[in-house]
Design a protein around this motif. Structure first.
Motif, PDB file in Angstrom:
ATOM      1  N   GLU A 255       9.702  -2.933   1.593  1.00 19.78           N
ATOM      2  CA  GLU A 255      10.997  -2.805   0.922  1.00 19.78           C
ATOM      3  C   GLU A 255      10.860  -2.970  -0.583  1.00 19.78           C
ATOM      4  O   GLU A 255      11.543  -2.281  -1.357  1.00 19.78           O
ATOM      5  CB  GLU A 255      11.982  -3.828   1.482  1.00 19.78           C
ATOM      6  CG  GLU A 255      12.455  -3.518   2.902  1.00 19.78           C
ATOM      7  CD  GLU A 255      13.634  -4.373   3.319  1.00 19.78           C
ATOM      8  OE1 GLU A 255      14.093  -5.212   2.504  1.00 19.78           O
ATOM      9  OE2 GLU A 255      14.096  -4.204   4.453  1.00 19.78           O
ATOM     10  N   LEU A 256       9.990  -3.865  -1.008  1.00 21.78           N
ATOM     11  CA  LEU A 256       9.755  -4.056  -2.443  1.00 21.78           C
ATOM     12  C   LEU A 256       9.219  -2.779  -3.068  1.00 21.78           C
ATOM     13  O   LEU A 256       9.651  -2.361  -4.147  1.00 21.78           O
ATOM     14  CB  LEU A 256       8.786  -5.217  -2.668  1.00 21.78           C
ATOM     15  CG  LEU A 256       8.428  -5.521  -4.123  1.00 21.78           C
ATOM     16  CD1 LEU A 256       9.660  -5.911  -4.916  1.00 21.78           C
ATOM     17  CD2 LEU A 256       7.377  -6.631  -4.190  1.00 21.78           C
ATOM     18  N   ASP A 257       8.291  -2.132  -2.388  1.00 18.77           N
ATOM     19  CA  ASP A 257       7.725  -0.887  -2.903  1.00 18.77           C
ATOM     20  C   ASP A 257       8.771   0.218  -2.917  1.00 18.77           C
ATOM     21  O   ASP A 257       8.805   1.046  -3.845  1.00 18.77           O
ATOM     22  CB  ASP A 257       6.531  -0.466  -2.046  1.00 18.77           C
ATOM     23  CG  ASP A 257       5.719   0.639  -2.703  1.00 18.77           C
ATOM     24  OD1 ASP A 257       5.354   0.496  -3.891  1.00 18.77           O
ATOM     25  OD2 ASP A 257       5.467   1.665  -2.039  1.00 18.77           O
ATOM     26  N   ASN A 258       9.660   0.214  -1.935  1.00 19.48           N
ATOM     27  CA  ASN A 258      10.732   1.204  -1.911  1.00 19.48           C
ATOM     28  C   ASN A 258      11.684   1.020  -3.092  1.00 19.48           C
ATOM     29  O   ASN A 258      12.184   1.999  -3.661  1.00 19.48           O
ATOM     30  CB  ASN A 258      11.508   1.112  -0.598  1.00 19.48           C
ATOM     31  CG  ASN A 258      10.734   1.667   0.582  1.00 19.48           C
ATOM     32  OD1 ASN A 258       9.810   2.467   0.403  1.00 19.48           O
ATOM     33  ND2 ASN A 258      11.095   1.248   1.785  1.00 19.48           N
ATOM     34  N   ILE A 259      11.943  -0.230  -3.452  1.00 14.49           N
ATOM     35  CA  ILE A 259      12.783  -0.503  -4.623  1.00 14.49           C
ATOM     36  C   ILE A 259      12.135   0.072  -5.874  1.00 14.49           C
ATOM     37  O   ILE A 259      12.776   0.761  -6.674  1.00 14.49           O
ATOM     38  CB  ILE A 259      13.015  -2.014  -4.787  1.00 14.49           C
ATOM     39  CG1 ILE A 259      13.877  -2.555  -3.648  1.00 14.49           C
ATOM     40  CG2 ILE A 259      13.679  -2.313  -6.141  1.00 14.49           C
ATOM     41  CD1 ILE A 259      14.000  -4.061  -3.638  1.00 14.49           C
ATOM     42  N   ARG A 260      10.861  -0.235  -6.046  1.00 13.27           N
ATOM     43  CA  ARG A 260      10.150   0.259  -7.229  1.00 13.27           C
ATOM     44  C   ARG A 260      10.184   1.782  -7.303  1.00 13.27           C
ATOM     45  O   ARG A 260      10.507   2.365  -8.351  1.00 13.27           O
ATOM     46  CB  ARG A 260       8.701  -0.234  -7.196  1.00 13.27           C
ATOM     47  CG  ARG A 260       7.876   0.205  -8.403  1.00 13.27           C
ATOM     48  CD  ARG A 260       6.415  -0.204  -8.238  1.00 13.27           C
ATOM     49  NE  ARG A 260       5.816   0.452  -7.095  1.00 13.27           N
ATOM     50  CZ  ARG A 260       5.344   1.709  -7.120  1.00 13.27           C
ATOM     51  NH1 ARG A 260       5.426   2.415  -8.244  1.00 13.27           N
ATOM     52  NH2 ARG A 260       4.804   2.245  -6.057  1.00 13.27           N
ATOM     53  N   LYS A 261       9.896   2.444  -6.198  1.00  6.21           N
ATOM     54  CA  LYS A 261       9.871   3.910  -6.192  1.00  6.21           C
ATOM     55  C   LYS A 261      11.256   4.488  -6.452  1.00  6.21           C
ATOM     56  O   LYS A 261      11.399   5.471  -7.178  1.00  6.21           O
ATOM     57  CB  LYS A 261       9.335   4.407  -4.854  1.00  6.21           C
ATOM     58  CG  LYS A 261       7.846   4.132  -4.641  1.00  6.21           C
ATOM     59  CD  LYS A 261       7.395   4.612  -3.269  1.00  6.21           C
ATOM     60  CE  LYS A 261       5.910   4.348  -3.063  1.00  6.21           C
ATOM     61  NZ  LYS A 261       5.445   4.759  -1.712  1.00  6.21           N
ATOM     62  N   SER A 262      12.278   3.880  -5.862  1.00  4.33           N
ATOM     63  CA  SER A 262      13.635   4.385  -6.044  1.00  4.33           C
ATOM     64  C   SER A 262      14.064   4.307  -7.500  1.00  4.33           C
ATOM     65  O   SER A 262      14.643   5.257  -8.052  1.00  4.33           O
ATOM     66  CB  SER A 262      14.614   3.592  -5.172  1.00  4.33           C
ATOM     67  OG  SER A 262      14.328   3.763  -3.802  1.00  4.33           O
ATOM     68  N   LEU A 263      13.771   3.179  -8.155  1.00  3.82           N
ATOM     69  CA  LEU A 263      14.162   3.017  -9.552  1.00  3.82           C
ATOM     70  C   LEU A 263      13.372   3.945 -10.469  1.00  3.82           C
ATOM     71  O   LEU A 263      13.926   4.557 -11.383  1.00  3.82           O
ATOM     72  CB  LEU A 263      13.981   1.565  -9.978  1.00  3.82           C
ATOM     73  CG  LEU A 263      14.924   0.553  -9.323  1.00  3.82           C
ATOM     74  CD1 LEU A 263      14.559  -0.861  -9.754  1.00  3.82           C
ATOM     75  CD2 LEU A 263      16.373   0.854  -9.653  1.00  3.82           C
ATOM     76  N   MET A 264      12.079   4.043 -10.230  1.00  2.00           N
ATOM     77  CA  MET A 264      11.256   4.900 -11.076  1.00  2.00           C
ATOM     78  C   MET A 264      11.652   6.364 -10.931  1.00  2.00           C
ATOM     79  O   MET A 264      11.553   7.145 -11.876  1.00  2.00           O
ATOM     80  CB  MET A 264       9.780   4.719 -10.729  1.00  2.00           C
ATOM     81  CG  MET A 264       9.226   3.336 -11.070  1.00  2.00           C
ATOM     82  SD  MET A 264       9.389   2.918 -12.837  1.00  2.00           S
ATOM     83  CE  MET A 264       8.301   4.112 -13.588  1.00  2.00           C
ATOM     84  N   ASN A 265      12.124   6.750  -9.747  1.00  2.00           N
ATOM     85  CA  ASN A 265      12.550   8.126  -9.505  1.00  2.00           C
ATOM     86  C   ASN A 265      14.046   8.326  -9.753  1.00  2.00           C
ATOM     87  O   ASN A 265      14.590   9.393  -9.497  1.00  2.00           O
ATOM     88  CB  ASN A 265      12.215   8.529  -8.065  1.00  2.00           C
ATOM     89  CG  ASN A 265      10.719   8.619  -7.823  1.00  2.00           C
ATOM     90  OD1 ASN A 265       9.973   9.040  -8.702  1.00  2.00           O
ATOM     91  ND2 ASN A 265      10.277   8.218  -6.648  1.00  2.00           N
ATOM     92  N   LYS A 266      14.703   7.250 -10.241  1.00  2.00           N
ATOM     93  CA  LYS A 266      16.125   7.295 -10.577  1.00  2.00           C
ATOM     94  C   LYS A 266      16.976   7.674  -9.369  1.00  2.00           C
ATOM     95  O   LYS A 266      17.961   8.414  -9.479  1.00  2.00           O
ATOM     96  CB  LYS A 266      16.375   8.265 -11.738  1.00  2.00           C
ATOM     97  CG  LYS A 266      15.569   7.943 -12.992  1.00  2.00           C
ATOM     98  CD  LYS A 266      15.819   8.938 -14.099  1.00  2.00           C
ATOM     99  CE  LYS A 266      14.939   8.651 -15.302  1.00  2.00           C
ATOM    100  NZ  LYS A 266      15.147   9.639 -16.385  1.00  2.00           N
ATOM    101  N   LYS A 267      16.618   7.153  -8.216  1.00  2.00           N
ATOM    102  CA  LYS A 267      17.381   7.399  -7.001  1.00  2.00           C
ATOM    103  C   LYS A 267      18.140   6.125  -6.645  1.00  2.00           C
ATOM    104  O   LYS A 267      17.563   5.172  -6.116  1.00  2.00           O
ATOM    105  CB  LYS A 267      16.455   7.824  -5.858  1.00  2.00           C
ATOM    106  CG  LYS A 267      15.792   9.174  -6.088  1.00  2.00           C
ATOM    107  CD  LYS A 267      14.913   9.584  -4.908  1.00  2.00           C
ATOM    108  CE  LYS A 267      14.304  10.960  -5.134  1.00  2.00           C
ATOM    109  NZ  LYS A 267      13.444  11.366  -3.994  1.00  2.00           N
TER     110      LYS A 267
END
Length: 301
Positions: free
Chosen positions: A236-248
């Motif tokens: 879940e932590l990695d999903n947060i990082r990816k979502s923010l970096m991809n502006k999703k």
């Protein structure tokens, strides 16, 4: 001759305004202003001087500095119900307010805009008994050491710290940063454990332009809220990082909501930052959009 007060932070952006002072004052003078120059002496000085100037006969008040300087000018303008047109010359490291409002980063070009730009009304927001111009944030920003890169520290006070913190985040830091919140956004209510949150009136966050959808407007009386849920595991932590970096912002781990009013109640006191400045420690926070709160010179688009 019209009168202009120019307030500048001599330390902002490693003092780069100092080498442009003569050019800036010359631009103001050539545009028909008698210029009074005031270098700030301490934090909050811009607010004090601008608020006093609102009671004087200045025709324009212009501030030069980083996002914190614009924050102080906004507090003075909204708090004193200032009618005077203001201008802003961004000289900080990140300058999110300038990016959102298309104000030039070039100092001379920004000075020209400050006296020749279109006088437009933009929104501000109240935060309990004070105000902010573009962001109020809480969470992991209070858990990152002062060894964080200066470019991240000079950011808006939230997401850059958040990204930095995620590099070495462990269960202890997650626990320290977590807080159970009851959040009301207009009529919508949601609760849970969160590690970060921000309420903004901006399109740029930490130099990440167009972070929010393209239909975000800065003069519509609506604020954007983003709240990061506490991750249960490394996935879940990695999903947060990816979502923010991809502006999703529509990911399961992120609550994204638009509203004119936010009421945030926390189980324990938590520190806030307002436009990158210290916003104090609070349990209950009321945030409200203030439509057309300030009249500022902006470039014609």
């Amino acid at each position: 001759m019209s009168k202009l007060l120019f307030i500048y932070n001599p330390c902002s952006g490693r003092g780069k305004i100092k080498s442009h002072l003569s050019d800036v004052v010359d631009i103001f003078t050539k545009n028909g202003y008698e210029v009074t120059v005031y270098p700030t002496q301490s934090q909050g000085d811009c607010t004090r001087r601008a608020a006093a100037a609102a009671q004087e006969d200045f025709d324009r008040i212009i501030a030069a500095g980083g996002d914190g300087m614009m924050h102080e000018l906004m507090v003075a303008a909204v708090g004193s119900k200032m009618k005077t047109v203001v201008g802003y010359i961004p000289t900080g490291t990140v300058n999110d307010f300038a990016a959102s409002n298309h104000i030039p980063r070039n100092i001379n070009a920004a000075a020209e805009n400050a006296v020749q730009g279109t006088a437009a009304y933009i929104d501000a927001a109240s935060f309990n008994q004070t105000y902010f111009s573009y962001v109020a944030a809480f969470g992991l920003i209070t858990q990152v050491s002062y060894s964080t890169d200066q470019r991240a520290k000079n950011f808006m006070g939230g997401l850059a710290y958040f990204f930095e913190a995620m590099k070495s985040l462990d269960s202890e830091h997650i626990s320290e940063a977590s807080n159970f919140l009851d959040i009301t956004a207009d009529e919508r209510k949601f609760s849970g454990e969160f590690i970060f949150g921000a309420v903004t009136n901006s399109t740029s966050i930490g130099s990440m332009k167009n972070f929010f959808p393209p239909d975000v407007k800065l003069d519509d009386g609506i604020l954007e809220g983003i709240f990061i849920k506490r991750p249960k595991n490394i996935i879940e932590l990695d999903n947060i990082r990816k979502s923010l970096m991809n502006k999703k912002l529509d990911a399961d781990c992120i609550v994204s909501v638009r509203a004119a009013d936010f009421l945030i109640k926390s189980e324990k006191q938590m520190a806030w930052t307002l436009d990158g400045e210290n916003g104090g420690v609070h349990e209950n926070v009321s945030i409200r959009a203030i439509p057309q709160a300030i009249r500022i010179a902006l470039p014609a688009l």
